[in-house]
Scaffold this motif. Structure first.
Motif, PDB file in Angstrom:
ATOM      1  N   THR A  13       0.725 -61.170   8.783  1.00  0.00           N
ATOM      2  CA  THR A  13       2.016 -60.289   9.854  1.00  0.00           C
ATOM      3  C   THR A  13       1.768 -60.417  10.911  1.00  0.00           C
ATOM      4  O   THR A  13       0.861 -60.849  11.355  1.00  0.00           O
ATOM      5  N   VAL A  14       2.696 -60.856  11.903  1.00  0.00           N
ATOM      6  CA  VAL A  14       2.561 -60.651  13.030  1.00  0.00           C
ATOM      7  C   VAL A  14       3.277 -59.898  13.501  1.00  0.00           C
ATOM      8  O   VAL A  14       4.813 -59.692  13.182  1.00  0.00           O
ATOM      9  N   ARG A  15       2.697 -59.489  15.259  1.00  0.00           N
ATOM     10  CA  ARG A  15       4.797 -57.963  15.791  1.00  0.00           C
ATOM     11  C   ARG A  15       4.843 -58.457  16.971  1.00  0.00           C
ATOM     12  O   ARG A  15       4.483 -59.933  17.716  1.00  0.00           O
ATOM     13  N   GLY A  16       5.676 -58.091  17.048  1.00  0.00           N
ATOM     14  CA  GLY A  16       7.073 -58.644  17.897  1.00  0.00           C
ATOM     15  C   GLY A  16       7.914 -57.142  18.600  1.00  0.00           C
ATOM     16  O   GLY A  16       7.954 -56.404  17.400  1.00  0.00           O
ATOM     17  N   THR A  17       8.234 -57.523  19.610  1.00  0.00           N
ATOM     18  CA  THR A  17       8.739 -56.027  19.979  1.00  0.00           C
ATOM     19  C   THR A  17      10.343 -56.983  20.639  1.00  0.00           C
ATOM     20  O   THR A  17      10.450 -58.104  21.086  1.00  0.00           O
ATOM     21  N   GLU A  18      11.454 -56.216  20.366  1.00  0.00           N
ATOM     22  CA  GLU A  18      12.468 -56.780  20.981  1.00  0.00           C
ATOM     23  C   GLU A  18      13.284 -55.796  21.456  1.00  0.00           C
ATOM     24  O   GLU A  18      13.278 -54.323  21.464  1.00  0.00           O
ATOM     25  N   VAL A  19      13.820 -55.830  22.737  1.00  0.00           N
ATOM     26  CA  VAL A  19      14.413 -55.080  23.715  1.00  0.00           C
ATOM     27  C   VAL A  19      15.868 -55.130  23.886  1.00  0.00           C
ATOM     28  O   VAL A  19      16.337 -56.199  23.998  1.00  0.00           O
ATOM     29  N   GLU A  20      16.631 -54.099  23.334  1.00  0.00           N
ATOM     30  CA  GLU A  20      17.979 -53.689  23.133  1.00  0.00           C
ATOM     31  C   GLU A  20      18.656 -53.242  24.166  1.00  0.00           C
ATOM     32  O   GLU A  20      18.333 -51.662  24.387  1.00  0.00           O
ATOM     33  N   VAL A  21      19.585 -53.868  24.933  1.00  0.00           N
ATOM     34  CA  VAL A  21      20.591 -53.122  26.283  1.00  0.00           C
ATOM     35  C   VAL A  21      21.626 -52.371  25.450  1.00  0.00           C
ATOM     36  O   VAL A  21      22.452 -53.624  24.990  1.00  0.00           O
ATOM     37  N   GLU A  22      22.022 -51.366  25.532  1.00  0.00           N
ATOM     38  CA  GLU A  22      23.049 -50.730  25.364  1.00  0.00           C
ATOM     39  C   GLU A  22      23.976 -49.830  26.270  1.00  0.00           C
ATOM     40  O   GLU A  22      23.137 -49.025  27.321  1.00  0.00           O
ATOM     41  N   ARG A  23      25.167 -49.887  26.402  1.00  0.00           N
ATOM     42  CA  ARG A  23      26.161 -49.371  27.542  1.00  0.00           C
ATOM     43  C   ARG A  23      25.981 -47.957  26.892  1.00  0.00           C
ATOM     44  O   ARG A  23      26.482 -47.713  26.033  1.00  0.00           O
ATOM     45  N   ALA A  46      10.521 -52.236  33.539  1.00  0.00           N
ATOM     46  CA  ALA A  46      10.240 -52.703  32.859  1.00  0.00           C
ATOM     47  C   ALA A  46       9.320 -52.981  31.122  1.00  0.00           C
ATOM     48  O   ALA A  46       9.215 -51.992  30.851  1.00  0.00           O
ATOM     49  N   PHE A  47      10.474 -53.285  30.881  1.00  0.00           N
ATOM     50  CA  PHE A  47      10.504 -53.774  28.955  1.00  0.00           C
ATOM     51  C   PHE A  47       9.223 -54.361  27.904  1.00  0.00           C
ATOM     52  O   PHE A  47      10.232 -55.725  28.225  1.00  0.00           O
ATOM     53  N   PRO A  48       8.371 -54.298  27.632  1.00  0.00           N
ATOM     54  CA  PRO A  48       7.688 -55.715  27.609  1.00  0.00           C
ATOM     55  C   PRO A  48       7.746 -56.118  26.195  1.00  0.00           C
ATOM     56  O   PRO A  48       8.409 -55.427  25.723  1.00  0.00           O
ATOM     57  N   VAL A  49       8.187 -57.739  26.071  1.00  0.00           N
ATOM     58  CA  VAL A  49       9.032 -58.549  24.995  1.00  0.00           C
ATOM     59  C   VAL A  49       7.834 -59.365  24.671  1.00  0.00           C
ATOM     60  O   VAL A  49       7.480 -59.676  25.200  1.00  0.00           O
ATOM     61  N   VAL A  50       6.878 -58.579  23.376  1.00  0.00           N
ATOM     62  CA  VAL A  50       5.568 -59.021  22.914  1.00  0.00           C
ATOM     63  C   VAL A  50       5.622 -59.785  21.687  1.00  0.00           C
ATOM     64  O   VAL A  50       6.449 -58.929  20.787  1.00  0.00           O
ATOM     65  N   GLU A  51       5.403 -61.062  21.609  1.00  0.00           N
ATOM     66  CA  GLU A  51       5.210 -61.650  20.603  1.00  0.00           C
ATOM     67  C   GLU A  51       3.883 -62.408  20.022  1.00  0.00           C
ATOM     68  O   GLU A  51       3.257 -62.401  20.869  1.00  0.00           O
ATOM     69  N   GLU A  52       2.730 -61.770  18.823  1.00  0.00           N
ATOM     70  CA  GLU A  52       2.175 -62.238  18.446  1.00  0.00           C
ATOM     71  C   GLU A  52       1.925 -62.996  17.256  1.00  0.00           C
ATOM     72  O   GLU A  52       3.021 -64.089  16.812  1.00  0.00           O
ATOM     73  N   SER A  53       0.698 -64.152  18.004  1.00  0.00           N
ATOM     74  CA  SER A  53       0.545 -65.187  17.122  1.00  0.00           C
ATOM     75  C   SER A  53      -0.775 -64.676  16.164  1.00  0.00           C
ATOM     76  O   SER A  53      -1.206 -64.350  17.066  1.00  0.00           O
ATOM     77  N   LEU A  54      -0.685 -66.097  14.982  1.00  0.00           N
ATOM     78  CA  LEU A  54      -1.436 -66.389  14.384  1.00  0.00           C
ATOM     79  C   LEU A  54      -2.473 -67.474  14.628  1.00  0.00           C
ATOM     80  O   LEU A  54      -2.525 -68.414  15.050  1.00  0.00           O
ATOM     81  N   GLU A  55      -3.662 -67.146  15.250  1.00  0.00           N
ATOM     82  CA  GLU A  55      -5.151 -68.162  15.115  1.00  0.00           C
ATOM     83  C   GLU A  55      -5.318 -68.231  13.827  1.00  0.00           C
ATOM     84  O   GLU A  55      -6.291 -67.541  13.879  1.00  0.00           O
ATOM     85  N   VAL A  56      -6.094 -69.342  12.851  1.00  0.00           N
ATOM     86  CA  VAL A  56      -6.448 -69.208  12.460  1.00  0.00           C
ATOM     87  C   VAL A  56      -8.241 -70.437  12.531  1.00  0.00           C
ATOM     88  O   VAL A  56      -7.252 -71.432  12.920  1.00  0.00           O
ATOM     89  N   GLY A  57      -9.139 -69.920  12.283  1.00  0.00           N
ATOM     90  CA  GLY A  57      -9.867 -70.801  12.806  1.00  0.00           C
ATOM     91  C   GLY A  57     -10.949 -70.654  11.499  1.00  0.00           C
ATOM     92  O   GLY A  57     -10.390 -69.958  10.499  1.00  0.00           O
ATOM     93  N   LYS A  58     -12.339 -71.251  11.737  1.00  0.00           N
ATOM     94  CA  LYS A  58     -13.450 -71.115  10.807  1.00  0.00           C
ATOM     95  C   LYS A  58     -14.515 -70.739  10.998  1.00  0.00           C
ATOM     96  O   LYS A  58     -14.985 -71.240  12.293  1.00  0.00           O
ATOM     97  N   ARG A  59     -14.940 -70.295  10.910  1.00  0.00           N
ATOM     98  CA  ARG A  59     -16.457 -69.968  10.977  1.00  0.00           C
ATOM     99  C   ARG A  59     -17.997 -70.308   9.647  1.00  0.00           C
ATOM    100  O   ARG A  59     -17.503 -70.321   8.677  1.00  0.00           O
ATOM    101  N   GLU A  60     -19.434 -70.884   9.809  1.00  0.00           N
ATOM    102  CA  GLU A  60     -20.714 -71.351   8.702  1.00  0.00           C
ATOM    103  C   GLU A  60     -20.738 -69.829   8.192  1.00  0.00           C
ATOM    104  O   GLU A  60     -21.690 -68.822   9.198  1.00  0.00           O
ATOM    105  N   VAL A  61     -20.590 -69.176   7.365  1.00  0.00           N
ATOM    106  CA  VAL A  61     -21.858 -68.528   6.696  1.00  0.00           C
ATOM    107  C   VAL A  61     -22.616 -68.646   5.434  1.00  0.00           C
ATOM    108  O   VAL A  61     -22.580 -69.991   4.746  1.00  0.00           O
ATOM    109  N   ASN A  62     -23.875 -67.764   5.484  1.00  0.00           N
ATOM    110  CA  ASN A  62     -24.851 -67.888   4.719  1.00  0.00           C
ATOM    111  C   ASN A  62     -24.098 -67.951   3.327  1.00  0.00           C
ATOM    112  O   ASN A  62     -24.195 -66.635   3.050  1.00  0.00           O
TER     113      ASN A  62
END
Length: 292
Positions: free
Chosen positions: A264-274, A164-180
């Motif tokens: 930036t978010v990272r991801g992998t692409e799986v290419e099949v070559e004959r 298996a060659f996993p196809v990975v995609e990152e997603s960007l999640e932006v939240g917020k937190r309270e700071v002093n």
């Protein structure tokens, strides 16, 4: 009208699990059949390495040819029972090819379409393979059709094909937190400031003056009497009054701002070559000479 559903699984164990699911949903065990090399050996979902390798020339991890031929014969008989001896669709060869590559075939006899839909859902949930997608992948690797005389896959070949060659995609999640971020602290202290004020004070003093007089005395001059003169003086009197001249009000106010996060978010692409292989067969040309 009775119809037969066919599904392919990657292993005998998966097919057996699917069979157990169907039985738990009320499908009769006699209506379910599993075809796989492991089924010939009486194992319960073992791999090809579990087969007997005591025969002369046997290689550990390689399935016996006669075990494979046994299950192939039963699958061929199964499809002949459905389609007859002639004009079997090409898809039947794909199912046999899946078993040759280490998979398992499961068939279910169904009485009505309503039950068929339910059984299809159960088979998909149990991990049934999309045979069309699988065949497309085989064709990309050089598969041209089912060959009954082709040897069964070894454990190593099965593992290599199903890597298996996993196809990975990152997603960007932006939240917020309270700071002093700081704040203000307000103190109230009493301060003393020297002041100076001028005031006029009045004083009264008694005065005694003696004057020389030469006149005749009268009766009133011979009377006794007394006069008292009181002296007075003003003194400074200090009184303080306090008045509120200013108020310092402490509180908070809120404001909003929008901040844009660039990342930036990272991801992998799986290419099949004959990959072309070497030709090992021979053929005879028109002159009768053999060429490679």
């Amino acid at each position: 009208m009775t119809q037969t559903l066919v599904a392919v699984f990657d292993s005998y164990l998966q097919a057996q699990n699917a069979k157990s699911r169907l039985e738990s949903e009320g499908v009769a065990p006699s209506d379910i059949n599993v075809y796989a090399r492991d089924a010939d050996t009486g194992t319960s979902g073992g791999t090809a390495a579990d087969l007997d390798t005591s025969a002369v020339g046997a290689t550990p991890g390689a399935p016996h040819r006669h075990d494979h031929e046994g299950v192939v014969g039963r699958i061929e008989h199964f499809f002949k029972r459905i389609f007859g001896d002639d004009d079997q669709p090409e898809e039947t060869g794909h199912y046999q090819e899946a078993v040759r590559r280490g998979g398992a075939l499961l068939s279910v006899d169904v009485a009505d379409e309503l039950s068929a839909d339910k059984i299809r859902s159960t088979l998909e949930a149990a991990g049934a393979v999309d045979i069309d997608s699988r065949v497309a992948a085989w064709r990309n690797a050089g598969y041209a059709g089912y060959d009954r005389n082709a040897p069964p896959y070894t454990d190593e070949e099965v593992a290599a094909e199903r890597k298996a060659f996993p196809v990975v995609e990152e997603s960007l999640e932006v939240g917020k937190r309270e700071v002093n971020t700081g704040g203000v602290r307000v103190y109230s202290r009493v301060r003393e400031t020297p002041v100076s004020e001028s005031v006029d004070l009045r004083e009264e003093h008694a005065t005694v003056e003696r004057r020389a007089v030469d006149r005749p005395a009268t009766a009133s001059d011979l009377k006794e009497g007394a006069v008292e003169i009181r002296e007075t003086a003003e003194q400074a009197v200090v009184a303080k009054t306090a008045r509120v001249v200013e108020e310092v009000v402490v509180g908070k106010e809120s404001s909003h701002r929008t901040e844009t996060i660039d990342d930036t978010v990272r991801g992998t692409e799986v290419e099949v070559e004959r990959v072309e292989g070497q030709r090992t067969g021979t053929r005879t040309d028109e002159t009768g000479n053999k060429t490679v």
